[in-house]
Design an enzyme around this catalytic site. Structure first.
Site: not given
Ligand code: ZN
Length: 190
Positions: A15, A18-19, A86-87, A143, A146
């Protein structure tokens, strides 16, 4: 428009990688190239707007919500040369055959989907879809802990990492998702 060789392109990742943004970018370029584009999404994905695919950054493209992979074939308009899906991880397993069938007919098929679920396990049809693709792009998010490239989706229930065995829907719980790197992806087990 004359059809050229068909192809199956997969855009995958966690998730927030940027797909959908990348899908919309390719669809817009295809539209500029005078291709006839049609986009499908699973009807269960009610995020943002019903008849659009929409990226987290706000870009959107018209899409038809469908309840099954068969409905893609049933609703395909004549002369379409580029098909967006999509998805894909939320579709039934028939979605892989549908995508390949359209590519075999000469269409450019562009599919997005989560490669893994919040547990880090392969998600639905995506392993097979990816194996059968002509081109695969696996994008990384950032992330939230970090700042390194993130390849995992962290599920948080009431602010704590979700357990491996938690049900997909927890009634009354506040849930959220974050992108995490391998090191910071936490999936406690009972
Ligand atoms: Zn990290």
């Amino acid at each position: 428009m004359t059809l050229t060789y068909g192809s199956l392109e997969v855009i995958t990742g966690s998730m927030f990688c940027g797909k959908t943004e990348e899908l919309i970018r390719r669809l817009r370029r295809a539209t500029i190239a005078k291709q006839k584009v049609q986009v499908f999404k699973p009807a269960i994905d009610n995020r943002y707007a019903y008849s659009k695919v929409m990226s987290h950054s706000g870009a959107d493209y018209q899409a038809l919500p469908v309840n099954s992979s068969q409905e893609i074939l049933d609703n395909l308009e004549p002369d379409v040369t580029v098909v967006g899906i999509d998805e894909a991880q939320f579709f039934d397993d028939g979605i892989v055959d549908v995508a390949n069938q359209l590519a075999d007919l000469g269409m450019r098929v562009i599919v997005t989907g989560l490669d893994t679920d919040f547990r880090g396990e392969p998600f639905g049809c995506m392993p097979v879809m990816t194996a059968k693709a002509d081109k695969v792009d696996k994008l990384a998010a950032i992330c939230m802990v970090c700042g390194e490239p993130a390849t995992r989706t962290q599920r948080l229930v009431n602010g704590k990492p979700a357990n491996y065995n938690d049900p997909i829907v927890i009634v009354g719980a506040s849930e959220m998702y974050e992108a995490r790197c391998r090191r910071h992806h936490e999936v406690p087990r009972d």
